[in-house]
Design a protein around this motif. Structure first.
Motif, PDB file in Angstrom:
ATOM      1  N   PHE A 122       1.000  -1.189  -0.293  1.00 38.01           N
ATOM      2  CA  PHE A 122       0.111   0.332  -0.119  1.00 38.01           C
ATOM      3  C   PHE A 122       0.957   1.279  -0.214  1.00 38.01           C
ATOM      4  O   PHE A 122       0.481   2.020  -0.786  1.00 38.01           O
ATOM      5  N   ALA A 123       2.100   1.161   0.732  1.00 39.01           N
ATOM      6  CA  ALA A 123       3.177   2.223   0.959  1.00 39.01           C
ATOM      7  C   ALA A 123       3.107   2.237  -0.725  1.00 39.01           C
ATOM      8  O   ALA A 123       3.344   3.301  -1.203  1.00 39.01           O
ATOM      9  N   GLY A 124       3.780   1.825  -0.825  1.00 33.72           N
ATOM     10  CA  GLY A 124       4.525   1.857  -2.991  1.00 33.72           C
ATOM     11  C   GLY A 124       3.272   2.240  -3.305  1.00 33.72           C
ATOM     12  O   GLY A 124       3.501   2.667  -4.832  1.00 33.72           O
ATOM     13  N   ILE A 125       1.825   1.824  -3.084  1.00 37.65           N
ATOM     14  CA  ILE A 125       0.708   2.147  -4.071  1.00 37.65           C
ATOM     15  C   ILE A 125       0.482   3.906  -3.632  1.00 37.65           C
ATOM     16  O   ILE A 125       0.531   4.861  -4.929  1.00 37.65           O
ATOM     17  N   GLN A 126       0.580   3.867  -2.569  1.00 39.31           N
ATOM     18  CA  GLN A 126       0.675   5.720  -2.328  1.00 39.31           C
ATOM     19  C   GLN A 126       1.891   6.721  -2.229  1.00 39.31           C
ATOM     20  O   GLN A 126       2.223   7.383  -3.270  1.00 39.31           O
ATOM     21  N   LEU A 154       4.238   9.919  -7.343  1.00 45.33           N
ATOM     22  CA  LEU A 154       5.616  10.063  -8.623  1.00 45.33           C
ATOM     23  C   LEU A 154       3.788   9.934 -10.142  1.00 45.33           C
ATOM     24  O   LEU A 154       4.525  11.055 -10.800  1.00 45.33           O
ATOM     25  N   ILE A 155       2.809   9.574 -10.506  1.00 45.85           N
ATOM     26  CA  ILE A 155       2.677   9.955 -11.533  1.00 45.85           C
ATOM     27  C   ILE A 155       1.538  11.131 -11.464  1.00 45.85           C
ATOM     28  O   ILE A 155       0.771  10.655 -12.957  1.00 45.85           O
ATOM     29  N   ALA A 166       2.656   1.539 -16.807  1.00 47.29           N
ATOM     30  CA  ALA A 166       4.095   1.608 -17.000  1.00 47.29           C
ATOM     31  C   ALA A 166       4.517   3.009 -16.695  1.00 47.29           C
ATOM     32  O   ALA A 166       6.199   2.729 -16.383  1.00 47.29           O
ATOM     33  N   ILE A 167       3.698   4.529 -16.926  1.00 49.98           N
ATOM     34  CA  ILE A 167       5.754   5.407 -16.215  1.00 49.98           C
ATOM     35  C   ILE A 167       5.959   5.081 -14.268  1.00 49.98           C
ATOM     36  O   ILE A 167       7.125   5.218 -14.991  1.00 49.98           O
ATOM     37  N   VAL A 168       4.978   4.044 -14.056  1.00 50.08           N
ATOM     38  CA  VAL A 168       5.995   3.688 -12.096  1.00 50.08           C
ATOM     39  C   VAL A 168       6.943   3.102 -12.519  1.00 50.08           C
ATOM     40  O   VAL A 168       8.257   3.010 -12.210  1.00 50.08           O
ATOM     41  N   ILE A 227       1.327  -3.112 -10.492  1.00 50.60           N
ATOM     42  CA  ILE A 227       0.816  -3.252 -10.229  1.00 50.60           C
ATOM     43  C   ILE A 227       0.949  -2.482  -8.777  1.00 50.60           C
ATOM     44  O   ILE A 227      -0.764  -1.977  -8.670  1.00 50.60           O
ATOM     45  N   GLU A 228       1.742  -1.669  -8.397  1.00 49.92           N
ATOM     46  CA  GLU A 228       1.662  -0.214  -7.842  1.00 49.92           C
ATOM     47  C   GLU A 228       0.923   0.967  -8.978  1.00 49.92           C
ATOM     48  O   GLU A 228      -0.118   1.121  -7.706  1.00 49.92           O
ATOM     49  N   GLY A 229       1.995   0.741  -9.997  1.00 47.47           N
ATOM     50  CA  GLY A 229       0.549   2.165 -10.435  1.00 47.47           C
ATOM     51  C   GLY A 229      -1.002   1.674 -10.910  1.00 47.47           C
ATOM     52  O   GLY A 229      -1.531   2.654 -10.976  1.00 47.47           O
TER      53      GLY A 229
END
Length: 425
Positions: free
Chosen positions: A23-27, A32-33, A74-76, A171-173
């Motif tokens: 979840f921290a990675g998704i945040q 980032l995006i 893709a961006i992440v 996945i996180e992106g």
């Protein structure tokens, strides 16, 4: 091609530990995006609520620049590459939307991109991917065959893989969508999410369960490609066939994504091809927006099992809108026929002057609108002094169409319906 696979059989290339997706990675990905992709609207859809019996909210990822959610992952992933990896260039395999996302943002970041696409990919997606400057290679009839060719080229040229779903950063992106949805509507009961390789549902299921552990996460696949369903329930399945939802036509789901799906997904629904067609048409005619087959899969799940969603607040991810215009027009016509608003009939008539006018008059007097007529004299099953008329007319609804047919029969004409073939069940 042998397309049978089991829930415990081999999948795509080895994936990392599912704990790498957090979840921290998704945040972090959301920050980032920001500014690089659109924060698409999530809006109530009263017309779909009336259709399904649920209280429906739609996340319009079809509004992204490339027409789909894939830009996020893709961006992440591209941003995580080292300078050396960027200089080597990247390779991706995709039936369209991931291809466009990688191509678009690789160009923005100055990274050379090679995209492998199945030969069956719709022209609209091939053209769009080329427009972003990527080197596009068509290979194989299926995503699996295209992936094998991508592996070969990546090894030969030393390119860096940007996997469409089985990668933690990708996945996180994708998981940033649920963050936005639940920020706007924190009281959603259920998220219904299309599944191809599983990246979209893995990311968004992880985010949603972290924010609201009690939220229900439901996946949906087409009946022709039930790969994740088979893995989820430990069933032997067959994945093959031409599907209108080519964006989720994945035979081998991700090794990483299937592990995450087992943790965060509550159920998976299989939608028929005809139901996905109806969902595409519903988005177009009721919401005035365009959904490709994969993008409409979530709505197809609600239409397949309305009783299980009745009264619930349901969030749908309209994940893509890249559909061939000719296919879309065909779907609209087929739905008009299914609803009885476009009626095709065959009439056996005597070959004499005025018959066509009589038939048109009967239809017109009852407020039908003739849109097509074909006059046949040479069919061998038609008497030499007879003719066959194929007539297509518009009606208000099915009952109105039957009233017109009944009126023609009362005038002595032999009338037969030419039904829409339900070939995609």
């Amino acid at each position: 091609m042998n397309a049978t696979r089991s829930g415990t059989g081999p999948t795509s290339a080895s994936g990392p530990d599912p704990e790498e997706v957090s979840f921290a990675g998704i945040q972090k990905a959301a920050k980032l995006i920001r500014g690089a992709v659109l924060e698409t609207p999530c809006l109530p859809a009263p017309a779909l609520s009336a259709l399904t019996g649920a209280e429906v909210f739609v996340k319009y990822e079809n509004m992204q620049v490339t027409g789909a959610f894939k830009e996020r992952g893709a961006i992440v992933k591209l941003a995580s590459l080292t300078p050396e990896e960027r200089s080597r260039g990247v390779i991706a395999m995709s039936a369209g939307n991931h291809a466009q996302g990688v191509a678009c943002h690789a160009r923005r970041l100055g990274i050379p991109a090679t995209i492998i696409m199945p030969e069956s990919t719709p022209f609209v997606k091939i053209a769009a991917t080329k427009s972003y400057g990527a080197d596009v290679v068509l290979a194989g009839e299926t995503v699996h065959e295209a992936s094998e060719e991508a592996d070969r080229i990546a090894s030969e040229r030393g390119l860096v893989w940007v996997h469409p779903y089985d990668d933690p950063r990708v996945i996180e992106g994708q998981g940033t969508i649920a963050l936005e949805m639940l920020e706007t509507y924190p009281d959603l009961d259920t998220l219904v999410i299309p599944i191809g390789g599983g990246g979209l549902i893995a990311g968004n299921g992880t985010a949603a369960k972290a924010i609201r552990p009690d939220i229900e996460v439901i996946g949906v696949e087409t009946v022709l490609y039930p790969g994740m369903w088979g893995d989820f329930y430990g069933k032997e399945v067959r994945c093959e066939g031409a599907t209108i939802a080519e964006g989720i036509a994945v035979r081998d789901v991700g090794k990483l994504t299937r592990q995450i799906v087992r943790k965060v997904v509550d159920d998976i629904i299989l939608a028929k091809e005809s139901t996905i067609e109806r969902a595409i048409n519903a988005y177009l005619t009721r919401l005035r927006t365009i959904a490709e087959g994969a993008g409409a899969a979530g709505l197809a799940a609600l239409m397949s099992e309305p009783e299980r969603f009745a009264g619930k607040k349901v969030g749908l991810i309209l994940c893509g809108g890249n559909i061939d215009p000719r296919l879309l027009s065909s779907i609209v016509i087929r739905e008009l026929a299914r609803d009885g608003r476009l009626v095709s009939i065959r009439i056996d008539t005597p070959d004499r002057p005025g018959v066509l006018g009589e038939i048109a008059t009967v239809i017109g007097n009852l407020k039908g609108n003739v849109v097509d007529v074909a006059h046949h004299h040479l069919f061998l099953n038609v008497p030499a002094k007879g003719a066959t008329l194929d007539v297509t007319f518009e009606a208000f609804d099915g009952q109105h169409g039957e009233e017109i047919v009944a009126a023609l029969r009362e005038r002595g004409y032999l009338v037969r319906h030419m039904e829409v073939a339900e070939t995609f069940e």
